[in-house]
Scaffold this motif. Structure first.
Motif, PDB file in Angstrom:
ATOM      1  N   THR A   1      -9.608   3.134  -6.623  1.00 26.32           N
ATOM      2  CA  THR A   1      -9.183   1.987  -5.805  1.00 26.32           C
ATOM      3  C   THR A   1      -8.640   2.480  -4.465  1.00 26.32           C
ATOM      4  OG1 THR A   1      -7.046   2.028  -6.948  1.00 26.32           O
ATOM      5  CG2 THR A   1      -8.688   0.432  -7.728  1.00 26.32           C
ATOM      6  N   PRO A   2      -9.508   2.898  -3.549  1.00 25.49           N
ATOM      7  CA  PRO A   2      -9.029   3.418  -2.262  1.00 25.49           C
ATOM      8  C   PRO A   2      -8.159   2.429  -1.500  1.00 25.49           C
ATOM      9  CG  PRO A   2     -11.374   3.869  -2.553  1.00 25.49           C
ATOM     10  CD  PRO A   2     -10.963   2.955  -3.666  1.00 25.49           C
ATOM     11  N   ILE A   3      -8.385   1.128  -1.691  1.00 26.18           N
ATOM     12  CA  ILE A   3      -7.632   0.127  -0.944  1.00 26.18           C
ATOM     13  C   ILE A   3      -6.151   0.126  -1.316  1.00 26.18           C
ATOM     14  CG2 ILE A   3      -7.944  -1.792  -2.576  1.00 26.18           C
ATOM     15  CD1 ILE A   3      -8.477  -3.558  -0.077  1.00 26.18           C
ATOM     16  N   ARG A   4      -5.807   0.678  -2.482  1.00 26.39           N
ATOM     17  CA  ARG A   4      -4.408   0.727  -2.927  1.00 26.39           C
ATOM     18  C   ARG A   4      -3.608   1.771  -2.152  1.00 26.39           C
ATOM     19  NH1 ARG A   4      -2.427   3.038  -8.748  1.00 26.39           N
ATOM     20  NH2 ARG A   4      -0.215   2.562  -8.538  1.00 26.39           N
ATOM     21  N   PHE A   5      -4.319   2.715  -1.532  1.00 23.72           N
ATOM     22  CA  PHE A   5      -3.656   3.838  -0.873  1.00 23.72           C
ATOM     23  C   PHE A   5      -4.058   3.909   0.597  1.00 23.72           C
ATOM     24  CE2 PHE A   5      -4.320   4.951  -5.344  1.00 23.72           C
ATOM     25  CZ  PHE A   5      -3.018   5.241  -5.738  1.00 23.72           C
ATOM     26  N   GLY A   6      -3.079   4.160   1.434  1.00 26.21           N
ATOM     27  CA  GLY A   6      -3.343   4.271   2.864  1.00 26.21           C
ATOM     28  C   GLY A   6      -3.674   5.689   3.257  1.00 26.21           C
ATOM     29  N   VAL A   7      -4.728   6.243   2.663  1.00 25.66           N
ATOM     30  CA  VAL A   7      -5.142   7.604   2.975  1.00 25.66           C
ATOM     31  C   VAL A   7      -5.990   7.578   4.241  1.00 25.66           C
ATOM     32  CG1 VAL A   7      -6.474   9.596   2.193  1.00 25.66           C
ATOM     33  CG2 VAL A   7      -5.078   8.313   0.559  1.00 25.66           C
ATOM     34  N   SER A   8      -5.537   8.241   5.270  1.00 26.93           N
ATOM     35  CA  SER A   8      -6.291   8.304   6.506  1.00 26.93           C
ATOM     36  C   SER A   8      -7.448   9.276   6.348  1.00 26.93           C
ATOM     37  CB  SER A   8      -5.400   8.746   7.664  1.00 26.93           C
ATOM     38  OG  SER A   8      -6.174   8.969   8.832  1.00 26.93           O
ATOM     39  N   THR A   9      -8.676   8.799   6.591  1.00 29.62           N
ATOM     40  CA  THR A   9      -9.848   9.675   6.534  1.00 29.62           C
ATOM     41  C   THR A   9     -10.382   9.984   7.934  1.00 29.62           C
ATOM     42  OG1 THR A   9     -11.306   7.760   6.226  1.00 29.62           O
ATOM     43  CG2 THR A   9     -10.507   8.867   4.245  1.00 29.62           C
ATOM     44  N   GLN A  10      -9.694   9.534   8.957  1.00 26.59           N
ATOM     45  CA  GLN A  10     -10.143   9.807  10.318  1.00 26.59           C
ATOM     46  C   GLN A  10     -10.166  11.307  10.574  1.00 26.59           C
ATOM     47  OE1 GLN A  10      -8.180   7.567  13.369  1.00 26.59           O
ATOM     48  NE2 GLN A  10      -8.855   8.931  15.001  1.00 26.59           N
ATOM     49  N   GLY A  11     -11.336  11.803  10.946  1.00 25.69           N
ATOM     50  CA  GLY A  11     -11.498  13.233  11.167  1.00 25.69           C
ATOM     51  C   GLY A  11     -11.491  14.062   9.901  1.00 25.69           C
ATOM     52  N   ARG A  12     -11.469  13.393   8.742  1.00 24.90           N
ATOM     53  CA  ARG A  12     -11.395  14.123   7.470  1.00 24.90           C
ATOM     54  C   ARG A  12     -12.453  13.646   6.493  1.00 24.90           C
ATOM     55  NH1 ARG A  12      -5.302  14.442   5.489  1.00 24.90           N
ATOM     56  NH2 ARG A  12      -5.576  12.217   5.145  1.00 24.90           N
ATOM     57  N   ARG A  13     -13.466  12.951   7.029  1.00 24.99           N
ATOM     58  CA  ARG A  13     -14.551  12.460   6.189  1.00 24.99           C
ATOM     59  C   ARG A  13     -15.880  12.777   6.875  1.00 24.99           C
ATOM     60  NH1 ARG A  13     -15.036   6.323   3.636  1.00 24.99           N
ATOM     61  NH2 ARG A  13     -16.761   6.781   2.191  1.00 24.99           N
TER      62      ARG A  13
ATOM     63  N   THR B   1       0.845  -1.191   0.000  1.00 20.73           N
ATOM     64  CA  THR B   1       0.000   0.000   0.000  1.00 20.73           C
ATOM     65  C   THR B   1       0.885   1.247   0.000  1.00 20.73           C
ATOM     66  OG1 THR B   1      -1.677  -1.186   1.306  1.00 20.73           O
ATOM     67  CG2 THR B   1      -1.826   1.224   1.267  1.00 20.73           C
ATOM     68  N   TRP B   2       0.442   2.277  -0.734  1.00 18.19           N
ATOM     69  CA  TRP B   2       1.131   3.562  -0.734  1.00 18.19           C
ATOM     70  C   TRP B   2       0.495   4.470   0.318  1.00 18.19           C
ATOM     71  CZ3 TRP B   2       5.624   4.268  -2.913  1.00 18.19           C
ATOM     72  CH2 TRP B   2       5.980   3.547  -4.059  1.00 18.19           C
ATOM     73  N   PHE B   3       1.313   4.961   1.241  1.00 20.71           N
ATOM     74  CA  PHE B   3       0.843   5.847   2.296  1.00 20.71           C
ATOM     75  C   PHE B   3       1.394   7.253   2.058  1.00 20.71           C
ATOM     76  CE2 PHE B   3       0.710   1.646   4.158  1.00 20.71           C
ATOM     77  CZ  PHE B   3      -0.451   1.649   4.935  1.00 20.71           C
ATOM     78  N   PRO B   4       0.532   8.218   1.711  1.00 22.66           N
ATOM     79  CA  PRO B   4       1.014   9.597   1.602  1.00 22.66           C
ATOM     80  C   PRO B   4       1.255  10.190   2.989  1.00 22.66           C
ATOM     81  CG  PRO B   4      -1.342   9.519   1.188  1.00 22.66           C
ATOM     82  CD  PRO B   4      -0.891   8.093   1.361  1.00 22.66           C
TER      83      PRO B   4
END
Length: 341
Positions: free
Chosen positions: A326-338, A161-164
């Motif tokens: 494909t959200p599963i490909r990226f480790g984008v944290s949506t906690q507190g941002r969704r 997974t790619w984590f920005p």
């Protein structure tokens, strides 16, 4: 209220994706996971009182598509339910967007997270290689983007997974190194006594360098805007502009090299934004890579790290589209941002 923990990675189509900078806002609608984004004309943020008005009149009123979700990349820190942009007057209120614009789901991330997503998704046809080095697969990357400000983001690969990794790396210190630097740095405009990287490596930073060069040479500035500086450099008609671009490139190489060391970016350093796209010939000159590699005792490591200019005109939207598909490909944290309806 933003969602405090979100295990649902699915985002309903159609999806409005938006790259909101200090000067311009770019939007597109992704109908499904297989379609190309439907792009809309670039909007100047100064032309609209609010982002909601820009979305309504600049996007929704021009299409029969009604997006169910929105993914927005913004230039500013994301705090609670009111998000102030760093370099423009817009305030993003996702709950108001859900109520007034009909979205069911709104995700807000940092603008340079979107650039980092693009660095993982773009192919070689959208990258201009500068100097040596080769990409090492599944290794960290860095995106550096001089624009209205100086954006910086890391990209780390783990668990397939790619984590920005967003941050405020544009505000690190930069100091004089050469005799010419020691002449010029006292002439540069500071923020509370500091010369940060952003004070030199963005549109107003380029003007800061240019005015410093003019003061040092006791000459009247010919250029009034960054575009006029780059024109004077390109035509060779303004010696101060020529030196300003040469210094800009060298400073960018230094900062990019520092960030490459911080992330050990064996996957490459990616330069983003319109400024770097316009000065590729200057970046291809040896001074950029010399400054990038001049990191003793690790110059050998630096020589093996590649550097690229991202040439895709809408790279952040490209990155957002890759994430939306494909959200599963990226480790984008949506906690507190969704936010959800």
């Amino acid at each position: 209220m933003p969602i405090s923990s979100d295990t649902d990675r699915n985002i309903a189509f159609p999806i409005l994706i938006g790259d909101i900078g200090g000067t311009n806002a770019r939007f597109a609608i992704l109908v499904d996971a297989y379609a190309e984004p439907k792009e809309f004309p670039v909007l100047a943020t100064a032309d609209y009182e609010t982002i909601d008005l820009a979305i309504q009149t600049g996007v929704l009123d021009k299409t029969s598509l009604q997006p169910r979700s929105a993914i927005l990349a913004v230039a500013g820190p994301i705090k609670e339910s009111e998000i102030d942009l760093t370099n423009c007057d817009w305030v993003i209120r996702p709950e108001d967007m859900i109520r007034d614009l009909g979205f069911e789901d709104v995700v807000v991330i940092n603008d340079f997270e979107a650039q980092a997503l693009a660095a993982a998704a773009l192919g070689p046809e959208h990258l201009e290689k500068i100097g040596g080095g080769e990409i090492q697969p599944s290794t960290s990357r860095v995106v550096v983007g001089p624009g209205t400000g100086l954006g910086v983001s890391g990209l780390v690969h783990a668990r397939h997974t790619w984590f920005p990794v967003p941050g405020e790396g544009g505000h690190i210190d930069i100091g004089p190194r050469t005799p010419r630097d020691f002449e010029l740095f006292p002439l540069y405009q500071t923020i509370e006594g500091r010369v940060s990287a952003e004070q030199l490596l963005c549109g107003r930073g380029l003007m800061n360098i240019y005015h410093g060069v003019c003061k040092a040479g006791d000459s009247a500035p010919q250029a009034k805007t960054p575009a006029e500086v780059t024109s004077g450099w390109s035509a060779g008609t303004d010696p101060a502009a020529v030196e300003a671009i040469e210094l800009f490139v060298a400073y960018l190489g230094r900062v990019a090299g520092d960030l490459a060391l911080i992330f050990m970016a064996r996957g490459g350093v990616y330069l983003a934004g319109g400024i770097v796209q316009r000065i590729i010939p200057a970046l291809e000159h040896s001074r950029f890579r010399e400054a990038f590699e001049d990191k003793a005792p690790h110059s050998g490591i630096m020589k093996r790290i590649p550097t690229f200019v991202i040439t895709h005109p809408l790279a952040a939207l490209y990155g957002l589209a890759a994430y939306a598909r494909t959200p599963i490909r990226f480790g984008v944290s949506t906690q507190g941002r969704r936010w959800k309806a």
